[in-house]
Design a protein around this motif. Structure first.
Motif, PDB file in Angstrom:
ATOM      1  N   UNK A 132     -48.704  -6.952   5.650  1.00  0.00           N
ATOM      2  CA  UNK A 132     -49.485  -8.171   5.495  1.00  0.00           C
ATOM      3  C   UNK A 132     -50.133  -8.273   4.127  1.00  0.00           C
ATOM      4  N   UNK A 133     -50.639  -7.149   3.617  1.00  0.00           N
ATOM      5  CA  UNK A 133     -51.246  -7.168   2.291  1.00  0.00           C
ATOM      6  C   UNK A 133     -50.238  -7.531   1.209  1.00  0.00           C
ATOM      7  N   UNK A 134     -48.988  -7.124   1.374  1.00  0.00           N
ATOM      8  CA  UNK A 134     -47.946  -7.410   0.389  1.00  0.00           C
ATOM      9  C   UNK A 134     -47.238  -8.732   0.642  1.00  0.00           C
ATOM     10  N   UNK A 135     -47.657  -9.472   1.661  1.00  0.00           N
ATOM     11  CA  UNK A 135     -47.025 -10.753   1.957  1.00  0.00           C
ATOM     12  C   UNK A 135     -45.735 -10.617   2.723  1.00  0.00           C
ATOM     13  N   UNK A 136     -45.680  -9.663   3.630  1.00  0.00           N
ATOM     14  CA  UNK A 136     -44.480  -9.471   4.424  1.00  0.00           C
ATOM     15  C   UNK A 136     -44.680  -9.868   5.867  1.00  0.00           C
ATOM     16  N   UNK A 137     -43.584  -9.839   6.638  1.00  0.00           N
ATOM     17  CA  UNK A 137     -43.639 -10.164   8.059  1.00  0.00           C
ATOM     18  C   UNK A 137     -44.263  -9.018   8.848  1.00  0.00           C
ATOM     19  N   UNK A 138     -44.585  -9.311  10.085  1.00  0.00           N
ATOM     20  CA  UNK A 138     -45.080  -8.265  10.977  1.00  0.00           C
ATOM     21  C   UNK A 138     -43.967  -7.267  11.266  1.00  0.00           C
ATOM     22  N   UNK A 139     -44.355  -6.027  11.501  1.00  0.00           N
ATOM     23  CA  UNK A 139     -43.424  -4.918  11.644  1.00  0.00           C
ATOM     24  C   UNK A 139     -43.521  -4.370  13.059  1.00  0.00           C
ATOM     25  N   UNK A 187     -39.269  -2.497  11.171  1.00  0.00           N
ATOM     26  CA  UNK A 187     -39.050  -3.629  10.283  1.00  0.00           C
ATOM     27  C   UNK A 187     -39.296  -4.911  11.042  1.00  0.00           C
ATOM     28  N   UNK A 188     -38.890  -6.056  10.477  1.00  0.00           N
ATOM     29  CA  UNK A 188     -39.037  -7.315  11.213  1.00  0.00           C
ATOM     30  C   UNK A 188     -38.203  -7.268  12.486  1.00  0.00           C
ATOM     31  N   UNK A 189     -38.773  -7.782  13.561  1.00  0.00           N
ATOM     32  CA  UNK A 189     -38.130  -7.619  14.857  1.00  0.00           C
ATOM     33  C   UNK A 189     -37.959  -8.962  15.529  1.00  0.00           C
ATOM     34  N   UNK A 190     -36.905  -9.045  16.331  1.00  0.00           N
ATOM     35  CA  UNK A 190     -36.652 -10.290  17.058  1.00  0.00           C
ATOM     36  C   UNK A 190     -37.740 -10.574  18.071  1.00  0.00           C
ATOM     37  N   UNK A 191     -38.367  -9.539  18.606  1.00  0.00           N
ATOM     38  CA  UNK A 191     -39.422  -9.765  19.590  1.00  0.00           C
ATOM     39  C   UNK A 191     -40.612 -10.506  19.019  1.00  0.00           C
ATOM     40  N   UNK A 192     -40.823 -10.417  17.707  1.00  0.00           N
ATOM     41  CA  UNK A 192     -41.960 -11.081  17.062  1.00  0.00           C
ATOM     42  C   UNK A 192     -41.589 -12.444  16.491  1.00  0.00           C
ATOM     43  N   UNK A 193     -40.357 -12.886  16.680  1.00  0.00           N
ATOM     44  CA  UNK A 193     -39.899 -14.126  16.055  1.00  0.00           C
ATOM     45  C   UNK A 193     -40.696 -15.327  16.538  1.00  0.00           C
ATOM     46  N   UNK A 194     -40.810 -15.474  17.843  1.00  0.00           N
ATOM     47  CA  UNK A 194     -41.503 -16.650  18.388  1.00  0.00           C
ATOM     48  C   UNK A 194     -42.976 -16.635  18.025  1.00  0.00           C
ATOM     49  N   UNK A 195     -43.602 -15.460  18.147  1.00  0.00           N
ATOM     50  CA  UNK A 195     -45.034 -15.356  17.844  1.00  0.00           C
ATOM     51  C   UNK A 195     -45.295 -15.697  16.382  1.00  0.00           C
ATOM     52  N   UNK A 196     -44.513 -15.106  15.480  1.00  0.00           N
ATOM     53  CA  UNK A 196     -44.736 -15.348  14.050  1.00  0.00           C
ATOM     54  C   UNK A 196     -44.418 -16.792  13.676  1.00  0.00           C
ATOM     55  N   UNK A 197     -43.346 -17.353  14.221  1.00  0.00           N
ATOM     56  CA  UNK A 197     -43.004 -18.747  13.910  1.00  0.00           C
ATOM     57  C   UNK A 197     -44.102 -19.703  14.354  1.00  0.00           C
ATOM     58  N   UNK A 198     -44.643 -19.470  15.526  1.00  0.00           N
ATOM     59  CA  UNK A 198     -45.728 -20.335  16.013  1.00  0.00           C
ATOM     60  C   UNK A 198     -46.974 -20.184  15.147  1.00  0.00           C
ATOM     61  N   UNK A 199     -47.271 -18.961  14.734  1.00  0.00           N
ATOM     62  CA  UNK A 199     -48.449 -18.739  13.895  1.00  0.00           C
ATOM     63  C   UNK A 199     -48.289 -19.415  12.540  1.00  0.00           C
ATOM     64  N   UNK A 200     -47.096 -19.348  11.952  1.00  0.00           N
ATOM     65  CA  UNK A 200     -46.862 -20.000  10.659  1.00  0.00           C
ATOM     66  C   UNK A 200     -47.010 -21.504  10.782  1.00  0.00           C
ATOM     67  N   UNK A 201     -46.497 -22.091  11.852  1.00  0.00           N
ATOM     68  CA  UNK A 201     -46.591 -23.542  12.031  1.00  0.00           C
ATOM     69  C   UNK A 201     -48.036 -24.000  12.191  1.00  0.00           C
ATOM     70  N   UNK A 202     -48.869 -23.175  12.808  1.00  0.00           N
ATOM     71  CA  UNK A 202     -50.259 -23.586  13.067  1.00  0.00           C
ATOM     72  C   UNK A 202     -51.159 -23.288  11.882  1.00  0.00           C
ATOM     73  N   UNK A 203     -51.052 -22.084  11.315  1.00  0.00           N
ATOM     74  CA  UNK A 203     -52.027 -21.643  10.302  1.00  0.00           C
ATOM     75  C   UNK A 203     -51.450 -21.544   8.895  1.00  0.00           C
TER      76      UNK A 203
END
Length: 956
Positions: free
Chosen positions: A380-387, A97-113
């Protein structure tokens, strides 16, 4: 056949075994594979799925808040991770499921793209994971230094904690960890009390919930701490702070789906690779850790024994801590260690504890990586976070008693239902409570156990550099910085060589610590060049590698030094030649090998030729052996008149004889001393006339050389030693060479502190019983008493010899041992003598002692003797029955001693019966041996071999 290779005696006939086609199941054949059928759901999986579901709901929402993503995206990724990765993954009990390890990576990607492009990047990362899994690259991903992986996740954890601290204080996180630190004073200046109080309440419940005492606490701990903390915070906020910021779940109709990525190609590729790297590493490491957690759970359950077999159970202590603490693998634990322990106890129902489940296979990491890729693409296809595979949910799943992947899939189904039916309840959760929950997740990612581990292995510089890189420049660049620092540390260690020169007992000792490469040649040449000509030099090479430049330097110096009349000896740490395996020269000389099988003692380099006392010079070492000088810095003992000691170490060879014969050519990777040829191929010198005169006597005495090699050099004033003395001295020398350097520190500690053994071990004097070997004990562990027949005379029956009673009293009253073991063995000579009856002249020391075994003989002949047996089989013959009965009888004698009876009554002393079958090398323990009085049967159960991490157990 080599004496070191054990032989296997199999007397069973192949023709007597039933064939596979006969339909008869062999006694030791594996069980048939389970039939594949429809998807089965066990009751334990249903209860475990509910536990994980209750934990995953607040975690998914909290991580979505931390990433700045739509809140429903966290629920989508949790459901997809549970269903898709659960069905297809190679680790059945891992929950994704969504993981704390991906928090920083996903947050940075959302802010940029933006969010929709981030969904497309998630799809790309999933496809890349699928490709790597198809190429079977999963194991290669684990080749990264643990310090880098731990540092990466610790840096991510610190960044998460800093960002969520702003949410707990009622504000909004900034774009980077540095910005969060810089804006923290402004946030504190305008803080409102409601959000921090709700956050503090959440943290307090998270910490204290696993520690609730009493029976009520055990019942309450069935609820996950994360759910309890968020639930209590929600209830308090509804009453005390109705206007606090809460979860806002938008309508599913407005849910955003991915779009074609927009932005620079290099930046998008970097984002895809970074997301794939973090998600893959976290998932694979969590999968390996889940395997270990499952193994711990299986070991903690009682072992199943066949019907009728004696049952002696030993359970492993329950492991505490989150999955991140298991095996040194990083993870993202969400709660303190005691909470995980309490959840393990509370969520495993009675049926799960009592029923033995079939063992799960080890993780298929390539399949797991492919499943994670498919789950990310679908999310990703369903609009969810990285797993990715997470430790919090997986830990709760295993400890709640899950037995198959059904629990993982069901938890995803429950999340789907909650997303549709519990929207109103979810929207009452305060954002400060979710922020506090995720902040604790981030703090737990900085594991003190990992810090101690990397510090122990001298990798803290790599660990710290990776954390700093992740916090300052981002995850991918931080990993690159960690790799660069790791490479520099490795090069530094390879090039770091410590060279020291000391003078001891008239000899110069040159100690070289580390690898010898061309970088160390200048310092090595300078140190060797300062040694005086004609001096005796010992060079200790403590390393595993020597390049050609260093080899040539040492060889040239050795030749020049010996040409000026000096003597040189070379030694290493392990007693073997440099550039040769440590045990190659003594492959057969294990500590448990009998003297007669120590063939290395018969080789010329280990058995010096006999010399007369007049011609024996002072002992010195050669390059062929590691000497006591090279390993300990202690010179050979000498007597006051300057001659060699009466017991010179046999592996220390004498110096050059007057007018020596030409040395035989022998390949060696090391420079030799003045008495041997230099290393490497060299032309054999033509013998001089004077040397040739020695050839005839040597050839004439060649037939006697083998017999001479079996004799130890004679003392200065006595004849040569016999073969027995030779073997004893050789054994002592082997101890001084191989074992003494390893145990000297421990023995020195015991000499300072005194002995405090935990067990008194009473066994037979039979030479085939090596107590330290069969018990794997070391110095200071056992207080051992050995006698003929492992007899324990009753306290009123020792006539003239009170040694056994004195030893028992000293061990129990003075040393305070915790247990006493009486150990018998197969084919005992004392038991055979008792069965043969009294001799014609019974008034001998031996028979007077064996009279203490007559009660055992009477017991074996009575009806009680028939109750003594092994677990699963009766004794093989009357001798074996008497040997077993004797152990039981001597335990009864032992209980009659006043000091033993007093300690048993106090509950501070345990008695054990043990039997060692010599031919099988198998140990047996007497079940319920600590109880006095009559028993239905005295059963000796075999000790099963287990992995070092597993508890020792007995069974049929």
């Amino acid at each position: 056949m080599s004496a070191c290779v054990p032989t296997r005696h199999d007397h069973s006939s192949r023709s007597s075994r039933p064939s596979r086609s006969s339909g008869v199941k062999r006694p030791h054949s594996p069980p048939p594979p389970p039939r594949r059928g429809r998807f089965r759901i066990a009751g334990a999986d249903v209860s475990a799925s509910i536990t994980v579901f209750l934990l995953a709901i607040p975690m998914s929402l909290g991580l979505a808040v931390a990433m700045g993503a739509p809140l429903e995206a966290g629920l989508i990724s949790a459901a997809v991770g549970g269903i898709v990765a659960g069905l297809l993954g190679g680790t059945p009990l891992q929950v994704s499921g969504p993981s704390a390890g991906l928090t920083v990576v996903t947050a940075e990607t959302i802010q940029i793209y933006g969010w929709r492009t981030t969904c497309a990047i998630t799809i790309g990362a999933g496809l890349l994971q699928l490709a790597l899994g198809s190429l079977r690259a999963a194991r290669s991903a684990l080749a990264v230094s643990p310090a880098i992986v731990h540092g990466t996740l610790a840096g991510i954890g610190v960044a998460i904690a800093l960002a969520q601290l702003h949410i707990v204080l009622g504000g909004s996180p900034q774009s980077s960890a540095i910005s969060n630190v810089l804006h923290l004073p402004d946030q504190l200046a305008r803080v409102s009390p409601a959000a921090p109080l709700i956050g503090a309440l959440t943290v307090t419940v998270l910490v204290l919930w696993p520690r609730l005492p009493g029976r009520a606490g055990r019942i309450l701990r069935r609820v996950p701490a994360a759910l309890a903390s968020v639930g209590l915070a929600t209830a308090v906020a509804a009453w005390a702070a109705p206007s606090i910021a809460r979860v806002d779940l938008p309508s599913w109709r407005s849910h955003a789906l991915p779009e074609m990525p927009q932005g620079p190609v290099l930046g998008l590729a970097t984002a895809v690779f970074t997301m794939m790297l973090v998600a893959s590493l976290e998932s694979l490491l969590a999968a390996v850790a889940v395997d270990k957690l499952i193994a711990d759970r299986n070991r903690s359950r009682p072992a199943a024994f066949p019907a009728g077999a004696g049952k002696v159970r030993a359970t492993a202590p329950r492991t505490t801590g989150e999955l991140s603490e298991i095996g040194g693998h990083p993870a993202d634990p969400a709660m303190p260690a005691p909470e995980a322990e309490s959840e393990a106890e509370s969520h495993a129902g009675p049926a799960d504890r009592s029923r033995s489940t079939p063992p799960l296979k080890r993780s298929d990491l390539d399949r797991e990586l492919r499943a994670q890729g498919i789950a990310n693409a679908v999310s990703g296809l369903l609009g969810g976070l990285a797993v990715s595979g997470g430790a919090v949910r997986s830990s709760a799943n295993v400890r709640a008693g899950a037995t198959s992947r059904a629990s993982t899939v069901l938890h995803g189904v429950w999340i789907l239902l909650a997303s549709a039916l519990l929207v109103t309840a979810l929207e009452r959760i305060p954002l400060a409570a979710l922020g506090a929950l995720v902040m604790m997740v981030g703090l737990k990612m900085v594991s003190l156990a990992h810090i101690r581990n990397v510090h122990k292995h001298r990798e803290f510089l790599v660990y710290g550099a990776t954390i700093a890189g992740v916090l300052v420049v981002g995850v991918l660049k931080g990993v690159a910085i960690g790799i660069a620092v790791a490479v520099m540390v490795a090069l530094h260690r390879l090039a770091r060589t410590r060279i020291s020169v000391t003078r001891q007992n008239g000899e110069h000792h040159v100690s070289v610590r580390g690898q010898l490469t061309f970088l160390a040649v200048p310092r090595l040449s300078r140190a060797l060049g300062q040694l005086p000509h004609g001096a005796d030099v010992v060079v200790e090479l403590d390393g595993f590698f020597m390049d050609h430049a260093a080899y040539e330097t040492i060889q040239d110096w050795s030749n020049a030094h010996t040409a000026h009349g000096g003597q040189v000896a070379f030694g290493g740490r392990f007693g073997g030649r440099i550039a040769e395996p440590a045990a190659a020269a003594h492959a057969c000389c294990r500590p448990w090998t009998p003297w007669r099988n120590h063939h290395c003692h018969d080789q010329p380099e280990h058995a010096p030729p006999p010399q007369s006392a007049a011609n024996r010079p002072a002992p010195f070492v050669t390059a062929d052996t590691t000497t006591a000088i090279a390993t300990t810095g202690i010179a050979p003992p000498t007597v006051p008149d300057g001659k060699a000691s009466a017991l010179p170490p046999p592996h220390i060879h004498s110096g050059p004889l007057p007018e020596p014969a030409p040395p035989l050519p022998e390949p060696s990777p090391l420079p030799r001393t003045a008495t041997t040829a230099p290393p490497g191929p060299a032309p054999h010198p033509a013998p001089t006339p004077q040397a040739a005169s020695h050839t005839a006597p040597q050839a004439a005495s060649h037939a006697a050389s083998h017999a001479a090699s079996l004799q130890d050099p004679a003392p200065a004033d006595g004849p040569p030693r016999a073969v027995g003395d030779h073997r004893l001295v050789r054994g002592l020398s082997s101890f001084q060479r191989d074992t003494a350097p390893l145990v000297r520190g421990e023995l020195a500690r015991l000499a300072r502190e005194g002995q405090s053994p935990s067990q008194l071990f009473i066994t037979c004097a039979d030479s085939r019983l090596v107590t330290s070997m069969i018990t794997a004990s070391g110095p200071g562990d056992l207080f051992t008493v050995r006698n003929i027949g492992n007899l324990v005379p009753p306290p009123d029956a020792e006539e003239g010899d009170h040694s056994v009673g004195a030893a028992i009293e000293y061990a129990v009253d003075v040393l305070g041992v915790e247990s006493i073991t009486v150990c018998g063995h197969s084919d005992c000579g004392a038991m055979n003598a008792l069965l043969e009856g009294a001799p014609d002249a019974p008034d001998t020391s031996l028979w007077r002692w064996l009279r203490h075994g007559l009660p055992s003989l009477g017991r074996a002949a009575s009806a009680a003797g028939g109750l003594v047996r092994f677990s699963g089989r009766p004794p093989a013959d009357v001798v074996e029955r008497l040997c077993l009965t004797n152990v039981v009888q001597q335990l009864d004698h032992l209980r009659a001693h006043p000091s033993v009876a007093r300690r048993i009554a106090d509950g501070t002393l345990r008695l054990h019966g043990m039997y060692f079958h010599v031919a099988e090398a198998q140990s047996y323990l007497l079940a319920d041996e600590g109880r006095a009085g009559s028993r239905p049967a005295d059963v000796f159960a075999p000790i099963a071999p287990v992995h070092p991490d597993e508890p020792a157990r007995t069974g049929a």
